[in-house]
Design a protein around this motif. Structure first.
Motif, PDB file in Angstrom:
ATOM      1  N   VAL A  99      -1.510   2.727  20.416  1.00 37.99           N
ATOM      2  CA  VAL A  99      -1.140   3.010  19.033  1.00 37.99           C
ATOM      3  C   VAL A  99      -0.317   1.846  18.520  1.00 37.99           C
ATOM      4  O   VAL A  99       0.741   1.517  19.061  1.00 37.99           O
ATOM      5  CB  VAL A  99      -0.325   4.325  18.936  1.00 37.99           C
ATOM      6  CG1 VAL A  99       0.072   4.598  17.508  1.00 37.99           C
ATOM      7  CG2 VAL A  99      -1.124   5.474  19.517  1.00 37.99           C
ATOM      8  N   GLU A 100      -0.837   1.201  17.495  1.00 35.95           N
ATOM      9  CA  GLU A 100      -0.114   0.087  16.895  1.00 35.95           C
ATOM     10  C   GLU A 100       0.672   0.615  15.705  1.00 35.95           C
ATOM     11  O   GLU A 100       0.200   1.484  14.979  1.00 35.95           O
ATOM     12  CB  GLU A 100      -1.091  -0.987  16.440  1.00 35.95           C
ATOM     13  CG  GLU A 100      -1.836  -1.625  17.594  1.00 35.95           C
ATOM     14  CD  GLU A 100      -2.792  -2.701  17.125  1.00 35.95           C
ATOM     15  OE1 GLU A 100      -2.654  -3.158  15.965  1.00 35.95           O
ATOM     16  OE2 GLU A 100      -3.654  -3.083  17.909  1.00 35.95           O
ATOM     17  N   PRO A 101       1.877   0.087  15.497  1.00 36.03           N
ATOM     18  CA  PRO A 101       2.646   0.552  14.342  1.00 36.03           C
ATOM     19  C   PRO A 101       1.924   0.170  13.057  1.00 36.03           C
ATOM     20  O   PRO A 101       1.337  -0.910  12.952  1.00 36.03           O
ATOM     21  CB  PRO A 101       3.984  -0.170  14.469  1.00 36.03           C
ATOM     22  CG  PRO A 101       3.732  -1.315  15.388  1.00 36.03           C
ATOM     23  CD  PRO A 101       2.573  -0.932  16.260  1.00 36.03           C
ATOM     24  N   GLU A 102       1.966   1.071  12.119  1.00 34.48           N
ATOM     25  CA  GLU A 102       1.290   0.816  10.850  1.00 34.48           C
ATOM     26  C   GLU A 102       2.062  -0.225  10.049  1.00 34.48           C
ATOM     27  O   GLU A 102       3.286  -0.240  10.016  1.00 34.48           O
ATOM     28  CB  GLU A 102       1.187   2.107  10.034  1.00 34.48           C
ATOM     29  CG  GLU A 102       0.183   3.080  10.580  1.00 34.48           C
ATOM     30  CD  GLU A 102      -0.029   4.245   9.631  1.00 34.48           C
ATOM     31  OE1 GLU A 102       0.139   4.062   8.412  1.00 34.48           O
ATOM     32  OE2 GLU A 102      -0.343   5.327  10.116  1.00 34.48           O
ATOM     33  N   LYS A 103       1.298  -1.081   9.403  1.00 33.64           N
ATOM     34  CA  LYS A 103       1.922  -2.063   8.528  1.00 33.64           C
ATOM     35  C   LYS A 103       2.300  -1.358   7.236  1.00 33.64           C
ATOM     36  O   LYS A 103       1.665  -0.391   6.832  1.00 33.64           O
ATOM     37  CB  LYS A 103       0.952  -3.201   8.236  1.00 33.64           C
ATOM     38  CG  LYS A 103       0.599  -4.013   9.459  1.00 33.64           C
ATOM     39  CD  LYS A 103      -0.348  -5.118   9.092  1.00 33.64           C
ATOM     40  CE  LYS A 103      -0.710  -5.932  10.321  1.00 33.64           C
ATOM     41  NZ  LYS A 103      -1.677  -6.972   9.999  1.00 33.64           N
ATOM     42  N   GLU A 104       3.351  -1.869   6.644  1.00 35.76           N
ATOM     43  CA  GLU A 104       3.792  -1.261   5.393  1.00 35.76           C
ATOM     44  C   GLU A 104       2.732  -1.502   4.337  1.00 35.76           C
ATOM     45  O   GLU A 104       2.259  -2.622   4.141  1.00 35.76           O
ATOM     46  CB  GLU A 104       5.117  -1.885   4.951  1.00 35.76           C
ATOM     47  CG  GLU A 104       5.711  -1.208   3.750  1.00 35.76           C
ATOM     48  CD  GLU A 104       7.055  -1.812   3.394  1.00 35.76           C
ATOM     49  OE1 GLU A 104       7.319  -1.924   2.197  1.00 35.76           O
ATOM     50  OE2 GLU A 104       7.822  -2.148   4.305  1.00 35.76           O
ATOM     51  N   LYS A 105       2.338  -0.454   3.691  1.00 36.73           N
ATOM     52  CA  LYS A 105       1.305  -0.559   2.671  1.00 36.73           C
ATOM     53  C   LYS A 105       1.934  -1.000   1.358  1.00 36.73           C
ATOM     54  O   LYS A 105       2.911  -0.432   0.900  1.00 36.73           O
ATOM     55  CB  LYS A 105       0.587   0.767   2.484  1.00 36.73           C
ATOM     56  CG  LYS A 105      -0.210   1.177   3.703  1.00 36.73           C
ATOM     57  CD  LYS A 105      -0.942   2.455   3.468  1.00 36.73           C
ATOM     58  CE  LYS A 105      -1.724   2.854   4.701  1.00 36.73           C
ATOM     59  NZ  LYS A 105      -2.444   4.089   4.511  1.00 36.73           N
ATOM     60  N   VAL A 106       1.354  -2.032   0.814  1.00 37.91           N
ATOM     61  CA  VAL A 106       1.813  -2.557  -0.468  1.00 37.91           C
ATOM     62  C   VAL A 106       0.671  -2.382  -1.443  1.00 37.91           C
ATOM     63  O   VAL A 106      -0.455  -2.781  -1.182  1.00 37.91           O
ATOM     64  CB  VAL A 106       2.189  -4.050  -0.356  1.00 37.91           C
ATOM     65  CG1 VAL A 106       2.642  -4.589  -1.691  1.00 37.91           C
ATOM     66  CG2 VAL A 106       3.236  -4.253   0.717  1.00 37.91           C
ATOM     67  N   SER A 107       0.988  -1.774  -2.560  1.00 34.74           N
ATOM     68  CA  SER A 107      -0.077  -1.575  -3.541  1.00 34.74           C
ATOM     69  C   SER A 107      -0.421  -2.895  -4.195  1.00 34.74           C
ATOM     70  O   SER A 107       0.434  -3.724  -4.495  1.00 34.74           O
ATOM     71  CB  SER A 107       0.338  -0.538  -4.579  1.00 34.74           C
ATOM     72  OG  SER A 107       1.461  -0.993  -5.284  1.00 34.74           O
ATOM     73  N   GLN A 108      -1.683  -3.077  -4.390  1.00 33.07           N
ATOM     74  CA  GLN A 108      -2.186  -4.292  -5.007  1.00 33.07           C
ATOM     75  C   GLN A 108      -2.588  -3.974  -6.444  1.00 33.07           C
ATOM     76  O   GLN A 108      -3.100  -2.893  -6.718  1.00 33.07           O
ATOM     77  CB  GLN A 108      -3.406  -4.811  -4.245  1.00 33.07           C
ATOM     78  CG  GLN A 108      -3.101  -5.183  -2.799  1.00 33.07           C
ATOM     79  CD  GLN A 108      -2.202  -6.397  -2.731  1.00 33.07           C
ATOM     80  OE1 GLN A 108      -2.311  -7.304  -3.560  1.00 33.07           O
ATOM     81  NE2 GLN A 108      -1.309  -6.422  -1.759  1.00 33.07           N
ATOM     82  N   PRO A 109      -2.349  -4.916  -7.342  1.00 34.31           N
ATOM     83  CA  PRO A 109      -2.754  -4.649  -8.715  1.00 34.31           C
ATOM     84  C   PRO A 109      -4.276  -4.568  -8.803  1.00 34.31           C
ATOM     85  O   PRO A 109      -4.988  -5.269  -8.098  1.00 34.31           O
ATOM     86  CB  PRO A 109      -2.219  -5.838  -9.492  1.00 34.31           C
ATOM     87  CG  PRO A 109      -2.000  -6.900  -8.484  1.00 34.31           C
ATOM     88  CD  PRO A 109      -1.741  -6.211  -7.182  1.00 34.31           C
ATOM     89  N   THR A 110      -4.710  -3.687  -9.632  1.00 34.33           N
ATOM     90  CA  THR A 110      -6.142  -3.546  -9.845  1.00 34.33           C
ATOM     91  C   THR A 110      -6.554  -4.409 -11.017  1.00 34.33           C
ATOM     92  O   THR A 110      -5.734  -5.132 -11.592  1.00 34.33           O
ATOM     93  CB  THR A 110      -6.498  -2.069 -10.120  1.00 34.33           C
ATOM     94  OG1 THR A 110      -5.769  -1.655 -11.264  1.00 34.33           O
ATOM     95  CG2 THR A 110      -6.179  -1.210  -8.924  1.00 34.33           C
ATOM     96  N   LYS A 111      -7.764  -4.335 -11.396  1.00 32.77           N
ATOM     97  CA  LYS A 111      -8.281  -5.127 -12.496  1.00 32.77           C
ATOM     98  C   LYS A 111      -7.445  -4.876 -13.749  1.00 32.77           C
ATOM     99  O   LYS A 111      -7.205  -3.738 -14.135  1.00 32.77           O
ATOM    100  CB  LYS A 111      -9.738  -4.749 -12.737  1.00 32.77           C
ATOM    101  CG  LYS A 111     -10.400  -5.513 -13.825  1.00 32.77           C
ATOM    102  CD  LYS A 111     -11.841  -5.053 -13.980  1.00 32.77           C
ATOM    103  CE  LYS A 111     -12.456  -5.687 -15.197  1.00 32.77           C
ATOM    104  NZ  LYS A 111     -13.810  -5.198 -15.417  1.00 32.77           N
ATOM    105  N   LYS A 112      -7.024  -5.966 -14.366  1.00 30.10           N
ATOM    106  CA  LYS A 112      -6.205  -5.821 -15.566  1.00 30.10           C
ATOM    107  C   LYS A 112      -7.095  -5.420 -16.730  1.00 30.10           C
ATOM    108  O   LYS A 112      -8.160  -6.004 -16.942  1.00 30.10           O
ATOM    109  CB  LYS A 112      -5.478  -7.116 -15.895  1.00 30.10           C
ATOM    110  CG  LYS A 112      -4.446  -7.484 -14.869  1.00 30.10           C
ATOM    111  CD  LYS A 112      -3.720  -8.726 -15.280  1.00 30.10           C
ATOM    112  CE  LYS A 112      -2.659  -9.060 -14.252  1.00 30.10           C
ATOM    113  NZ  LYS A 112      -1.942 -10.277 -14.588  1.00 30.10           N
TER     114      LYS A 112
END
Length: 99
Positions: A76-89
């Motif tokens: 089990v690998e620790p989960e990376k922090e999820k960062v929201s990415q901007p969607t199409k402007k």
């Protein structure tokens, strides 16, 4: 004598018509060879007992049973922090208020 080696399941002891042997009365005595043949033909109402496995098949039944080995523990690998990415402007539609 057959009751030492086999037991009935989902069936009340009595007369049963089988495909191979015709009418059999399970409330009386039936030969062990007949029950063994029914069991080997996958007769759905007969179940073999532990004594039947030992006496009739010896270690053959135990050897044919599949052996399942436990799987190794999953890594089990620790989960990376999820960062929201901007969607199409999207451009906002101009209204009269914007003028």
């Amino acid at each position: 004598m057959w009751r030492k080696y086999f037991k009935l399941k989902r069936l009340v002891p009595g007369r049963v018509v089988t495909q191979r042997f015709g009418a059999l009365d399970f409330s009386g005595e039936i030969s062990v060879e007949t029950c063994k043949a029914l069991y080997e033909d996958d007769f759905p109402y007969l179940e073999i007992t532990e004594k039947g496995k030992q006496e009739l098949y010896g270690s053959e039944v135990e050897a044919s049973d599949p052996v399942f080995e436990p799987l190794p523990d999953a890594k089990v690998e620790p989960e990376k922090e999820k960062v929201s990415q901007p969607t199409k402007k999207t451009r906002r539609k101009r209204t009269n208020r914007d003028k």
